[in-house]
Design a protein around this motif. Structure first.
Motif, PDB file in Angstrom:
ATOM      1  N   SER A  15     -45.258  32.990 -25.521  1.00  0.00           N
ATOM      2  CA  SER A  15     -44.655  32.805 -24.195  1.00  0.00           C
ATOM      3  C   SER A  15     -44.039  34.107 -23.685  1.00  0.00           C
ATOM      4  N   ALA A  16     -43.461  34.914 -24.572  1.00  0.00           N
ATOM      5  CA  ALA A  16     -42.898  36.202 -24.159  1.00  0.00           C
ATOM      6  C   ALA A  16     -44.004  37.131 -23.693  1.00  0.00           C
ATOM      7  N   LEU A  17     -45.117  37.111 -24.381  1.00  0.00           N
ATOM      8  CA  LEU A  17     -46.245  37.945 -24.003  1.00  0.00           C
ATOM      9  C   LEU A  17     -46.799  37.498 -22.654  1.00  0.00           C
ATOM     10  N   GLU A  18     -46.847  36.217 -22.435  1.00  0.00           N
ATOM     11  CA  GLU A  18     -47.352  35.689 -21.165  1.00  0.00           C
ATOM     12  C   GLU A  18     -46.428  36.057 -20.015  1.00  0.00           C
ATOM     13  N   ALA A  19     -45.123  36.040 -20.268  1.00  0.00           N
ATOM     14  CA  ALA A  19     -44.151  36.392 -19.224  1.00  0.00           C
ATOM     15  C   ALA A  19     -44.271  37.865 -18.862  1.00  0.00           C
ATOM     16  N   GLN A  20     -44.556  38.701 -19.812  1.00  0.00           N
ATOM     17  CA  GLN A  20     -44.675  40.130 -19.540  1.00  0.00           C
ATOM     18  C   GLN A  20     -45.942  40.432 -18.749  1.00  0.00           C
ATOM     19  N   THR A  21     -47.015  39.731 -19.006  1.00  0.00           N
ATOM     20  CA  THR A  21     -48.270  40.021 -18.334  1.00  0.00           C
ATOM     21  C   THR A  21     -48.296  39.487 -16.912  1.00  0.00           C
ATOM     22  N   THR A  22     -47.649  38.382 -16.630  1.00  0.00           N
ATOM     23  CA  THR A  22     -47.693  37.813 -15.279  1.00  0.00           C
ATOM     24  C   THR A  22     -46.671  38.439 -14.353  1.00  0.00           C
ATOM     25  N   GLY A  23     -45.653  39.052 -14.868  1.00  0.00           N
ATOM     26  CA  GLY A  23     -44.647  39.682 -14.030  1.00  0.00           C
ATOM     27  C   GLY A  23     -43.593  38.665 -13.610  1.00  0.00           C
ATOM     28  N   PRO A  24     -42.633  39.075 -12.719  1.00  0.00           N
ATOM     29  CA  PRO A  24     -41.582  38.141 -12.285  1.00  0.00           C
ATOM     30  C   PRO A  24     -42.201  37.036 -11.426  1.00  0.00           C
ATOM     31  N   SER A  25     -41.800  35.873 -11.688  1.00  0.00           N
ATOM     32  CA  SER A  25     -42.334  34.737 -10.940  1.00  0.00           C
ATOM     33  C   SER A  25     -41.197  33.926 -10.366  1.00  0.00           C
ATOM     34  N   GLU A  26     -41.547  33.017  -9.489  1.00  0.00           N
ATOM     35  CA  GLU A  26     -40.535  32.169  -8.903  1.00  0.00           C
ATOM     36  C   GLU A  26     -40.027  31.220  -9.955  1.00  0.00           C
ATOM     37  N   PRO A  27     -38.802  30.799  -9.800  1.00  0.00           N
ATOM     38  CA  PRO A  27     -38.271  29.879 -10.801  1.00  0.00           C
ATOM     39  C   PRO A  27     -39.072  28.593 -10.806  1.00  0.00           C
ATOM     40  N   ALA A  28     -39.085  28.001 -11.936  1.00  0.00           N
ATOM     41  CA  ALA A  28     -39.801  26.738 -12.103  1.00  0.00           C
ATOM     42  C   ALA A  28     -39.129  25.685 -11.255  1.00  0.00           C
ATOM     43  N   PRO A  29     -39.838  24.619 -10.880  1.00  0.00           N
ATOM     44  CA  PRO A  29     -39.246  23.603 -10.005  1.00  0.00           C
ATOM     45  C   PRO A  29     -37.989  23.002 -10.587  1.00  0.00           C
ATOM     46  N   ALA A  30     -37.903  22.769 -11.853  1.00  0.00           N
ATOM     47  CA  ALA A  30     -36.698  22.183 -12.436  1.00  0.00           C
ATOM     48  C   ALA A  30     -35.555  23.154 -12.288  1.00  0.00           C
TER      49      ALA A  30
ATOM     50  N   LEU B 127     -44.785  28.526 -36.894  1.00  0.00           N
ATOM     51  CA  LEU B 127     -45.388  27.987 -35.675  1.00  0.00           C
ATOM     52  C   LEU B 127     -44.461  28.203 -34.486  1.00  0.00           C
ATOM     53  N   GLU B 128     -43.173  27.942 -34.683  1.00  0.00           N
ATOM     54  CA  GLU B 128     -42.202  28.104 -33.607  1.00  0.00           C
ATOM     55  C   GLU B 128     -42.108  29.571 -33.185  1.00  0.00           C
ATOM     56  N   GLU B 129     -42.096  30.472 -34.148  1.00  0.00           N
ATOM     57  CA  GLU B 129     -42.026  31.901 -33.838  1.00  0.00           C
ATOM     58  C   GLU B 129     -43.271  32.370 -33.099  1.00  0.00           C
ATOM     59  N   SER B 130     -44.431  31.876 -33.492  1.00  0.00           N
ATOM     60  CA  SER B 130     -45.650  32.306 -32.811  1.00  0.00           C
ATOM     61  C   SER B 130     -45.688  31.767 -31.376  1.00  0.00           C
ATOM     62  N   GLU B 131     -45.136  30.569 -31.131  1.00  0.00           N
ATOM     63  CA  GLU B 131     -45.076  30.037 -29.763  1.00  0.00           C
ATOM     64  C   GLU B 131     -44.140  30.875 -28.898  1.00  0.00           C
ATOM     65  N   ARG B 132     -43.016  31.283 -29.444  1.00  0.00           N
ATOM     66  CA  ARG B 132     -42.081  32.132 -28.695  1.00  0.00           C
ATOM     67  C   ARG B 132     -42.727  33.470 -28.354  1.00  0.00           C
ATOM     68  N   ALA B 133     -43.418  34.039 -29.305  1.00  0.00           N
ATOM     69  CA  ALA B 133     -44.060  35.329 -29.071  1.00  0.00           C
ATOM     70  C   ALA B 133     -45.148  35.195 -28.013  1.00  0.00           C
TER      71      ALA B 133
END
Length: 184
Positions: free
Chosen positions: A155-170, A147-153
């Motif tokens: 999120s990595a896939l989502e980061a690649q599709t959206t491109g560089p984004s602004e840092p999160a507020p935190a 489950l943990e590995e599938s969540e990491r994969a």
């Protein structure tokens, strides 16, 4: 008057004149009994028939046929000996078939998969319980890792599709804090 033909003469010898019409059979009998020439032919045919039967009698094999009681005694003697060996063979074959059937049923019921059997190191009851708990916990741990590995994969896939984004507020707050500390 005409003489009796050869077919009628043989029918007279065979006793088959009853197959002829009654008037014809009576005429043939009367003629053979009164005609000297037909009586001679009848005598010749009887002699030929007797000679043929004698020759065929010599050619026939002389076989002594046992009586019914002798045959029955022979069957009883041979059947007892065969029964004892057959019953032993049948008994052994039935056991062998039972073993093959049991093994085949066990093989089919296990689903065709190899079932690993872990050897027990000690025969104590606590060790058996611990081994059972470890076996039960192992699939749960494997599920959590998957489950943990599938969540990491994901999120990595989502980061690649959206491109560089602004840092999160935190993350932005942390950057600002580090800058403020540097000024002080």
């Amino acid at each position: 008057m005409s003489h009796v033909d050869e077919g009628a003469l043989h029918a007279y010898l065979d006793g088959a004149l009853d197959e002829y019409p009654a008037a014809e059979a009576r005429r043939i009998r009367e003629h053979v009994e009164t005609c000297a020439m037909c009586m001679e032919r009848l005598a010749e045919e009887r002699k030929v028939r007797e000679d043929a039967n004698a020759i065929l009698g010599l050619a026939a094999p002389q076989v002594e046929v046992p009586t019914f009681e002798e045959l029955r005694a022979y069957v009883v003697r041979t059947t007892k000996a065969e029964r004892s060996t057959m019953s032993v063979r049948l008994y052994r074959m039935s056991w062998a078939a039972s073993v093959v059937l049991a093994l085949g049923t066990g093989w089919m019921l296990r689903g065709g998969e190899a079932v690993p059997i872990a050897p027990l190191e000690r025969a104590g009851g606590a060790d058996v319980a611990a081994t059972a708990q470890e076996a039960a916990a192992a699939p749960a741990a494997d599920d959590a890792l998957q489950l943990e590995e599938s969540e990491r994969a994901a999120s990595a896939l989502e980061a690649q599709t959206t491109g560089p984004s602004e840092p999160a507020p935190a993350a932005a707050g942390r950057v600002a804090d580090t800058g403020a500390r540097a000024e002080v």
